[in-house]
Write a protein that holds these residues in place. Structure first.
Motif, mmCIF file in Angstrom:
data_model
loop_
_atom_site.group_PDB
_atom_site.id
_atom_site.type_symbol
_atom_site.label_atom_id
_atom_site.label_comp_id
_atom_site.label_asym_id
_atom_site.label_seq_id
_atom_site.Cartn_x
_atom_site.Cartn_y
_atom_site.Cartn_z
ATOM 1 N N CYS A 51 0.823 -1.212 0.000
ATOM 2 C CA CYS A 51 0.000 0.000 0.000
ATOM 3 C C CYS A 51 0.860 1.267 0.000
ATOM 4 O O CYS A 51 0.376 2.342 -0.351
ATOM 5 C CB CYS A 51 -0.920 0.003 1.212
ATOM 6 N N GLU A 83 -0.050 -4.433 6.209
ATOM 7 C CA GLU A 83 -1.157 -5.169 6.829
ATOM 8 C C GLU A 83 -1.271 -6.601 6.318
ATOM 9 O O GLU A 83 -1.663 -7.498 7.049
ATOM 10 C CB GLU A 83 -2.446 -4.403 6.504
ATOM 11 N N THR A 84 -0.923 -6.801 5.046
ATOM 12 C CA THR A 84 -1.238 -8.101 4.439
ATOM 13 C C THR A 84 -0.188 -9.173 4.726
ATOM 14 O O THR A 84 -0.471 -10.358 4.578
ATOM 15 C CB THR A 84 -1.386 -7.953 2.911
ATOM 16 N N CYS A 119 -0.936 2.509 4.507
ATOM 17 C CA CYS A 119 -1.481 1.264 5.044
ATOM 18 C C CYS A 119 -1.841 1.484 6.518
ATOM 19 O O CYS A 119 -1.189 2.243 7.239
ATOM 20 C CB CYS A 119 -0.476 0.136 4.872
ATOM 21 N N ASP A 120 -2.871 0.763 6.953
ATOM 22 C CA ASP A 120 -3.583 1.045 8.205
ATOM 23 C C ASP A 120 -2.768 1.646 9.347
ATOM 24 O O ASP A 120 -3.033 2.754 9.799
ATOM 25 C CB ASP A 120 -4.207 -0.231 8.754
ATOM 26 N N HIS A 191 -3.609 2.218 -1.203
ATOM 27 C CA HIS A 191 -4.083 1.369 -0.113
ATOM 28 C C HIS A 191 -5.506 0.896 -0.395
ATOM 29 O O HIS A 191 -6.111 1.274 -1.410
ATOM 30 C CB HIS A 191 -3.974 2.102 1.234
ATOM 31 N N CYS A 192 -6.065 0.095 0.501
ATOM 32 C CA CYS A 192 -7.416 -0.448 0.325
ATOM 33 C C CYS A 192 -8.394 0.666 -0.042
ATOM 34 O O CYS A 192 -8.389 1.731 0.582
ATOM 35 C CB CYS A 192 -7.892 -1.113 1.608
ATOM 36 N N ALA A 198 -7.476 2.077 6.435
ATOM 37 C CA ALA A 198 -6.584 3.049 5.790
ATOM 38 C C ALA A 198 -7.375 4.271 5.326
ATOM 39 O O ALA A 198 -6.968 5.420 5.576
ATOM 40 C CB ALA A 198 -5.863 2.400 4.625
HETATM 41 FE FE1 FES Z 1 -2.820 -1.802 3.368
HETATM 42 FE FE2 FES Z 1 -5.513 -2.389 3.473
HETATM 43 S S1 FES Z 1 -3.814 -3.725 3.358
HETATM 44 S S2 FES Z 1 -4.523 -0.497 3.533
#
Ligand code: FES
Length: 569
Positions: A51, A83-84, A119-120, A191-192, A198
């Protein structure tokens, strides 16, 4: 005004020589050391954080703006949180990154910082660390991915992963189609692009006034994201000259604006722990109960997944956060200052809305009560939360027998077992997934439903845990139970068949078991052993506070400013 950086670069002596000379090995000319504002660009770029993988080019645009305004930009890395990929959960490391950010800023000759996050956890980690130094700062978010496109349909990061994987488990989707959807979902930098954590935190950045207007929603690959970064570079130099520090922006009014915006966007439950932790750093008195009180009367106006149907790209084209804030009327403190020198009201007074299905009119909301509900009761004396806009209305008042999973391994081992004794009236309970128990309070609270229930077309059940859940997830999911089970909360003592009563309108969550039985169980309870006896995990285990305090480390609360009187040589 004598800038902080001049104590490094100003002196005509041995130390000044050392500070300047080594920097000049990068080809930096003399005039950059003439006392102009030195701007740090705090970068969470990493190829392990997809992200944020485009952040080097965003940093270049920030640099252009800094140079243009007469500043001296210096980019530096901090630990990144993807996050992933990261195990056991990025949340374990949010506080570590905040320490990295805080110490990197304080130890170096910086007068102001531009924080690059996406990312988050990168957003709260950078804000928390910078807040503890309290220099002038602007955050530039990396922007969401373009909308996912799968066989003619828009699909959203995370939200459609949860849906598709349940479809595979119920037999409604083939594994081949599932694999095909992978590359259709993530098709650009960013990002998502659902209203997950995020996007929620990027919106929070704008609502707090610590990012420039439109920061929340411009897609990562839209040229206007680069313009925003460029303008942030220009503006941070002015902010240093004005001595406009984070504490002047992050006031109680700013936090109230952010909490209400989270309700109006149908934002992630993760914003609760992040905003509580940030408020603790900057010295604003924000409590879990404020989420209940401030959320009253806040309708969810943004029709984005997971609560609604659109994606961040649509939100930007519809007018983005400025249009939403304008629509929120008196729910927003319009006199709150922001980093561009104008008030929130001035920034949004004329913000146009171009799509009324994406950003709903105030009196035609997507969901009438958009805020996050804080529950209390014997199961959560220090609180638990639920996001009503992502829950099933028919389950908001529910009483049912507990089906208990002692930890995440127990859940994985038994959830697909056809012999599992469970039906849709049961309440699924997951233990040992809180800050100390996992450790790090992962996003596992939205437990998958058993296949035998899914096959009957049932898509939601009441689920309770001390974990968090992904901001892209949905369902009648009670999260952040405090105290957590590993800290001896009543959650630890729940057994199969115990009646549990959830009443969201009354904000209650109770275990209906006699006190004498609870006392008997407590006498036999042993806390689980910590996951590690060394390193950062040990530090975290020993010092992490519960979810109602933002899961920050107890010794990080507050700020120390940016002074370091001693030289290094
Ligand atoms: Fe990075 Fe959702 S995985 S913002």
């Amino acid at each position: 005004m004598k800038l902080r950086s001049t104590f490094w670069f100003g002196p005509a002596d041995r130390d000044g020589f050392i500070h300047r000379s080594w920097m000049k090995n990068q080809g930096l000319p003399d005039h950059l050391f003439d006392g102009r504002p030195v701007i740090g660009i705090c970068n969470t770029w990493s190829e392990l954080t997809p992200c944020n993988a485009h952040f080097r080019s965003i940093a270049e645009r920030v640099k252009r703006g800094v140079y243009e305004a007469g500043g001296f930009p210096l980019e530096f890395p901090v630990m990144s949180l993807g996050e992933t990929l990261m195990r056991p959960t990025t949340m374990l490391f949010r506080n570590l990154v905040s320490m990295d950010v805080e110490e990197s800023i304080r130890a170096n000759p910086l007068d102001g910082v531009v924080l690059l996050a996406g990312c988050d956890k990168t957003t709260p980690a950078l804000l928390m660390g910078a807040a503890s130094c309290d220099l002038p700062a602007i955050m530039v978010s990396g922007g969401p991915m373009l909308s996912g496109k799968y066989r003619g349909e828009d699909i959203g990061s995370g939200t459609n992963v949860w849906k598709f994987s349940e479809d595979v488990r119920s037999g409604a989707m083939s594994m081949c189609d599932f694999m095909d959807a992978e590359s259709c979902m993530s098709r650009s930098a960013g990002h998502c692009m659902t209203m997950g954590t995020a996007s929620t935190m990027a919106s929070v950045v704008e609502a707090l006034g610590i990012g420039l207007p439109t920061n929340a929603a411009i897609p990562a690959v839209d040229s206007r994201r680069y313009v925003l970064a460029h303008m942030a570079g220009r503006r941070i130099v002015e902010m240093v000259r004005e001595d406009l520090r984070m504490s002047s922006i992050l006031t109680r009014a700013a936090f109230e604006n952010a909490v209400r915006v989270v309700g109006a966007i149908g934002g992630s439950t993760n914003a609760v722990v992040h905003l509580l932790a940030l408020a603790g750093r900057i010295g604003v008195d924000l409590t879990l109960d404020d989420w209940n009180e401030l959320g009253i009367g806040v309708p969810c106006l943004v029709n984005l997944m997971p609560s609604g149907k659109y994606l961040m790209e649509d939100f930007y084209y519809a007018g983005g956060l400025p249009a939403l804030i304008r629509e929120m009327g008196d729910l927003i403190h319009r006199d709150a200052p922001t980093v561009n020198g104008k008030t929130m009201g001035e920034n949004t007074a004329d913000a146009p809305c171009y799509n009324r299905d994406v950003i709903r009119p105030f009196d035609e909301p997507l969901v009438r009560d958009g805020g996050i509900a804080v529950l209390r009761g014997n199961l959560c004396p220090d609180g638990a939360i639920i996001k009503p806009s992502a829950a099933t209305p028919g389950l908001m008042k529910h009483r049912g027998p507990a089906v208990v999973f002692e930890n995440i391994e127990d859940l994985h081992a038994r959830i697909d077992d056809p012999e599992l004794e469970i039906d849709e009236t049961c309440v699924m309970v997951l233990k040992n997934c809180g800050p100390r128990g996992y450790p790090g309070m992962p996003e596992v609270g939205n437990m998958p439903l058993p296949p035998k229930i899914l096959k009957r077309g049932i898509t939601d059940m009441v689920r309770i845990s001390d974990a968090r859940m992904s901001g892209t997830a949905y369902g009648t999911v009670v999260l952040h139970v405090a105290p957590e089970s590993a800290a001896g909360g009543l959650l630890a003592l729940v057994r199969n068949g115990d009646p549990i009563e959830l009443d969201v309108p009354a904000r209650r969550l109770n275990l209906d078991v006699p006190e004498s039985e609870i006392a008997r169980r407590r006498a036999n309870w042993q806390p689980p052993s910590p996951a590690s006896d060394r390193g950062y995990s040990k530090l975290y285990y020993d010092h992490v506070m519960q979810a109602d305090r933002g899961a920050d480390l107890d010794f990080l609360v507050g700020k120390s400013g940016a002074d370091v009187p001693r030289e290094s040589h």
